[in-house]
Design a protein around this motif. Sequence first.
Motif, PDB file in Angstrom:
ATOM      1  N   TYR A  48       0.969  -1.217   0.073  1.00 62.62           N
ATOM      2  CA  TYR A  48      -0.021   0.035   0.013  1.00 62.62           C
ATOM      3  C   TYR A  48       0.759   1.200   0.020  1.00 62.62           C
ATOM      4  O   TYR A  48       0.376   2.108  -0.955  1.00 62.62           O
ATOM      5  CB  TYR A  48      -0.866  -0.062   1.119  1.00 62.62           C
ATOM      6  CG  TYR A  48      -1.936   1.233   1.255  1.00 62.62           C
ATOM      7  CD1 TYR A  48      -3.076   1.175   0.774  1.00 62.62           C
ATOM      8  CD2 TYR A  48      -1.336   2.229   2.033  1.00 62.62           C
ATOM      9  CE1 TYR A  48      -3.845   2.228   0.720  1.00 62.62           C
ATOM     10  CE2 TYR A  48      -2.322   3.414   2.142  1.00 62.62           C
ATOM     11  CZ  TYR A  48      -3.688   3.311   1.339  1.00 62.62           C
ATOM     12  OH  TYR A  48      -4.321   4.523   1.368  1.00 62.62           O
ATOM     13  N   ALA A  49       1.779   1.324   1.062  1.00 62.81           N
ATOM     14  CA  ALA A  49       2.822   2.652   0.979  1.00 62.81           C
ATOM     15  C   ALA A  49       3.646   2.624  -0.480  1.00 62.81           C
ATOM     16  O   ALA A  49       3.547   3.760  -0.918  1.00 62.81           O
ATOM     17  CB  ALA A  49       3.821   2.293   1.864  1.00 62.81           C
ATOM     18  N   ILE A 145       5.408   5.593  10.519  1.00 61.84           N
ATOM     19  CA  ILE A 145       3.985   5.140  11.049  1.00 61.84           C
ATOM     20  C   ILE A 145       3.800   3.534  11.309  1.00 61.84           C
ATOM     21  O   ILE A 145       3.286   2.961  12.289  1.00 61.84           O
ATOM     22  CB  ILE A 145       2.813   5.423   9.874  1.00 61.84           C
ATOM     23  CG1 ILE A 145       2.787   6.950   9.759  1.00 61.84           C
ATOM     24  CG2 ILE A 145       1.479   4.823  10.190  1.00 61.84           C
ATOM     25  CD1 ILE A 145       2.101   7.501   8.393  1.00 61.84           C
ATOM     26  N   SER A 146       4.541   2.810  10.487  1.00 59.84           N
ATOM     27  CA  SER A 146       4.352   1.150  10.622  1.00 59.84           C
ATOM     28  C   SER A 146       4.879   0.905  11.815  1.00 59.84           C
ATOM     29  O   SER A 146       4.462   0.321  12.750  1.00 59.84           O
ATOM     30  CB  SER A 146       5.067   0.608   9.359  1.00 59.84           C
ATOM     31  OG  SER A 146       4.987  -1.048   9.588  1.00 59.84           O
ATOM     32  N   ASP A 147       6.217   1.270  12.139  1.00 61.91           N
ATOM     33  CA  ASP A 147       7.052   0.946  13.353  1.00 61.91           C
ATOM     34  C   ASP A 147       6.574   1.462  14.602  1.00 61.91           C
ATOM     35  O   ASP A 147       6.537   0.686  15.702  1.00 61.91           O
ATOM     36  CB  ASP A 147       8.621   1.250  12.933  1.00 61.91           C
ATOM     37  CG  ASP A 147       9.305   0.218  12.443  1.00 61.91           C
ATOM     38  OD1 ASP A 147       8.909  -0.659  11.942  1.00 61.91           O
ATOM     39  OD2 ASP A 147      10.623   0.289  12.601  1.00 61.91           O
ATOM     40  N   GLY A 179      -2.156   7.507   7.568  1.00 68.20           N
ATOM     41  CA  GLY A 179      -1.630   6.300   8.643  1.00 68.20           C
ATOM     42  C   GLY A 179      -2.465   5.375   8.774  1.00 68.20           C
ATOM     43  O   GLY A 179      -2.187   3.990   8.591  1.00 68.20           O
ATOM     44  N   LYS A 180      -3.807   5.617   9.065  1.00 66.88           N
ATOM     45  CA  LYS A 180      -4.863   4.655   9.106  1.00 66.88           C
ATOM     46  C   LYS A 180      -5.126   4.118   8.098  1.00 66.88           C
ATOM     47  O   LYS A 180      -5.223   2.667   8.264  1.00 66.88           O
ATOM     48  CB  LYS A 180      -6.278   5.276   9.787  1.00 66.88           C
ATOM     49  CG  LYS A 180      -5.950   5.874  11.354  1.00 66.88           C
ATOM     50  CD  LYS A 180      -7.258   6.487  11.804  1.00 66.88           C
ATOM     51  CE  LYS A 180      -6.938   6.643  13.271  1.00 66.88           C
ATOM     52  NZ  LYS A 180      -7.770   7.769  13.979  1.00 66.88           N
ATOM     53  N   ASP A 181      -5.038   4.401   6.840  1.00 64.79           N
ATOM     54  CA  ASP A 181      -5.531   3.574   5.657  1.00 64.79           C
ATOM     55  C   ASP A 181      -4.224   2.774   5.405  1.00 64.79           C
ATOM     56  O   ASP A 181      -4.665   1.631   4.868  1.00 64.79           O
ATOM     57  CB  ASP A 181      -5.496   4.705   4.553  1.00 64.79           C
ATOM     58  CG  ASP A 181      -6.766   5.587   4.355  1.00 64.79           C
ATOM     59  OD1 ASP A 181      -7.714   5.271   5.077  1.00 64.79           O
ATOM     60  OD2 ASP A 181      -6.835   6.530   3.618  1.00 64.79           O
ATOM     61  N   MET A 182      -3.024   3.305   5.700  1.00 64.39           N
ATOM     62  CA  MET A 182      -1.864   2.199   5.371  1.00 64.39           C
ATOM     63  C   MET A 182      -2.129   1.046   6.557  1.00 64.39           C
ATOM     64  O   MET A 182      -1.757  -0.095   5.997  1.00 64.39           O
ATOM     65  CB  MET A 182      -0.445   2.877   5.645  1.00 64.39           C
ATOM     66  CG  MET A 182       0.671   2.046   5.134  1.00 64.39           C
ATOM     67  SD  MET A 182       2.382   2.724   5.782  1.00 64.39           S
ATOM     68  CE  MET A 182       2.128   2.208   7.409  1.00 64.39           C
ATOM     69  N   ASP A 221      -9.896  -1.062  11.431  1.00 65.92           N
ATOM     70  CA  ASP A 221     -11.126  -0.644  11.561  1.00 65.92           C
ATOM     71  C   ASP A 221     -12.081  -1.877  11.835  1.00 65.92           C
ATOM     72  O   ASP A 221     -12.433  -2.751  11.026  1.00 65.92           O
ATOM     73  CB  ASP A 221     -11.404  -0.130   9.868  1.00 65.92           C
ATOM     74  CG  ASP A 221     -13.104  -0.045  10.014  1.00 65.92           C
ATOM     75  OD1 ASP A 221     -13.546   0.160  10.841  1.00 65.92           O
ATOM     76  OD2 ASP A 221     -13.171   0.386   8.769  1.00 65.92           O
ATOM     77  N   LEU A 222     -12.729  -1.914  13.125  1.00 66.96           N
ATOM     78  CA  LEU A 222     -13.350  -3.152  13.696  1.00 66.96           C
ATOM     79  C   LEU A 222     -14.629  -3.320  12.880  1.00 66.96           C
ATOM     80  O   LEU A 222     -14.959  -4.219  12.741  1.00 66.96           O
ATOM     81  CB  LEU A 222     -13.627  -2.919  15.100  1.00 66.96           C
ATOM     82  CG  LEU A 222     -12.582  -3.013  15.982  1.00 66.96           C
ATOM     83  CD1 LEU A 222     -12.846  -2.579  17.557  1.00 66.96           C
ATOM     84  CD2 LEU A 222     -11.606  -4.307  16.002  1.00 66.96           C
TER      85      LEU A 222
END
Lengths: 306, 306
Positions: A48-49, A145-147, A179-182, A221-222
Motif C-alpha cells: 500500500y505504501a 507510521i508502521s514501526d 496512516g490509518k489507511d496504510m 477498523d473493527l
Amino acid sequence: MNKLYVFGHSNPDTDSIASSIVFANLQRALGYDATAYKLGETNKETKYALKSFKVEEPQTLSSVDETCDVAMVDNNEFSQSVSGIEKAHIKMVVDHHKIKFETVEPIFYITEPVGCTSTILYKLYRQNDIQIDSQISGLMLSAIISDTLLFKSPTCTDQDKQIAQKLASIAGVDIDSYGKDMLKAGTDISDFTPFQVINIDSKEFSDKNARFEISQVNAVDLDSVFSRQSELEEAINKEIQEKNLDFYMFAATDILNANSKIIAMGNKAKTVEKAFGISLSNNTAMLNNVVSRKKQMLPNILNNLD
Amino acid sequence: MNKLYVFGHSNPDTDSIASSIVFANLQRALGYDATAYKLGETNKETKYALKSFKVEEPQTLSSVDETCDVAMVDNNEFSQSVSGIEKAHIKMVVDHHKIKFETVEPIFYITEPVGCTSTILYKLYRQNDIQIDSQISGLMLSAIISDTLLFKSPTCTDQDKQIAQKLASIAGVDIDSYGKDMLKAGTDISDFTPFQVINIDSKEFSDKNARFEISQVNAVDLDSVFSRQSELEEAINKEIQEKNLDFYMFAATDILNANSKIIAMGNKAKTVEKAFGISLSNNTAMLNNVVSRKKQMLPNILNNLD
C-alpha cells in the motif's frame, strides 16, 4: 567503485523495505552505485505504501558472497539477514535495534534508540544536504507510521513524531488519515474467505471442563471486520460442530486503540461473559484494554471454566 | 535524568580529550547533565590545544560502576577504557575505530571510517542545529590535525579536510601555522636534558659483529632539535663509552614530511653510511622517506654489519 547491495531483514516489514530504498537513494546521491533489495515478499501494508507514493518494489535478493559490498538497514544480526552475509563486505549499517557486531576495520555504523530506521535516515539526508523528494519522504513516513503504530507504540520517541510531521508535509499527506489507511491495508482481510479469516491465527485449548478455540486477527477498523459478522458466525458454527467445541471466541484486536471486539458462540459461551465481566449482545462484546491472547484472554477464560 | 560521564580512551591523545569535551558540550546543549573526563594525563600537544582555545582540562576519572551512565568517545573497547566500564550503562558511543560491541538494548552508537572522532561530532552538532563556538571549534580542529598529522596520514579523508576548513574559519586560526605549532608543541623536547632526549625511545641491539643503539624522537621542526646537536653528541658519546657500543644512531623523525635526520657516532659509524647509502657530514645525514625504526632503520643496519 563496487556495487553496494542495500537490504533490511528477512520477513521484511515496511521499515525494512522503505529504508532499503531510501538509503540506496541516499548513497546514489552521494555517488555510490547502490541498489535496494528485499529479503522476502512485501506484505500488504508495504505494498500500500509503495503504491501510494508510486515507488516500485525492490528485487528479491537470495544470497550474497565475498564479492559483494553490503549495507544492512533495520537490523545488524546475521541470523536475520540474507544467505552468505558472513562472507560479504559489510560497509554500512543503519539500525535501531540492540547491537551484536564486530568488524576488522572501521565502517559506517549508526544505530539510535528511536522507533524507526527511517527516522535516522531523515537525519542522514539532512546532514548530507541531500534533498528529500515526495516519494522518498512518503516512504520514510510510512516506515515511521508502521514501526510506531501511528505513534502509539511504547518504542516511539519525540524524534519519530517530529520527523514524521516534516515528512508528511513534504509528501503532502495527512498523517492520521494516510496512516490509518496504510495500517488498515496491512490488516486487510477482505480477500479472505470467512474460514480463512477465523484461521489466520487460531488456537485450540482444552481442560477437563471444556474444549474451546480462541482466534485472533489484527484490525484498524473493527467495523469492516464486523460487517462480515454473519458469515464469520457461519464459519465459527461449522468449526464448533466439526471439532466438537464447547465454545469459540473470535477476537478482532484494534491495534491502534488496544481493544478487542469479540464474537463468542457455543454451548458454554457464557464462560466468556464470566471471564471478562461482560454481557454478549448478538454474540458480540467489546473487551477494553484486552489485546494479548497469551497474557489476557486465555488466563481469564481458564480461570472461569466450569 | 542521570549524569552522563563522557570520556575517551586511556593514554589519551588530543582527539580523546577534545572529543570528550566537545561531546559533553553537545549533550548539555541537548539537555543532558553531561561531564567530560580524561582517563590519564594530557600530553603536551593536548595542553597546547586547550591553552590555545582557553579551555580547562577535564578532571581525571579513575573508575565507573553500575550507577553510571556513560558515553564512550574515540574508542569502543573495554580494554582501552576505564576501570569498571563493563558494569556501567553505556548510553552512547561515537568512534572511528573497528567495532567489537554488544548491547542488550538499542543505544546511540555512531562510528564512521574517518580520520578523527571530532569530524563525526561536527556533523552531530550540525544535525542537531547546535551552534559551534570558537572554543569548541578550536578543539575539534586540533583533534583533526592531531589524528591526521595535518592531513598527511593515510587515514585522513576528504571529510576531515573539509570540516577542518570550516572549523578553522569559526575558530579564527590559520590551519597550517596553528597545526604546525600544535604538533611542534607535542614534540617539544626543550625542557628535556640531552640525556633525556636520546633516551625518550632508545633501543640497544647487537649481533656477533657489533653492539649498537638506535634512538628516535618525533619532530616537526628538525632545526630546533639540531640546534642542540653539540650537547646531544656529548650525551651520545657518554653512552657509547659507558655501554661499550660500536656505534650509536640518533634519529629525529619529521612526522609531517616523513624524513629522518640522524646523528651517527662511534667506531663503526660507517655502517650507517653503508646501510642508507649516505655520507655523514659533521656526524649527521638526512634519510629521505625513512620513518620506521622497526621496518626501515634496523633491517638496513643489520644487513650491513661487518
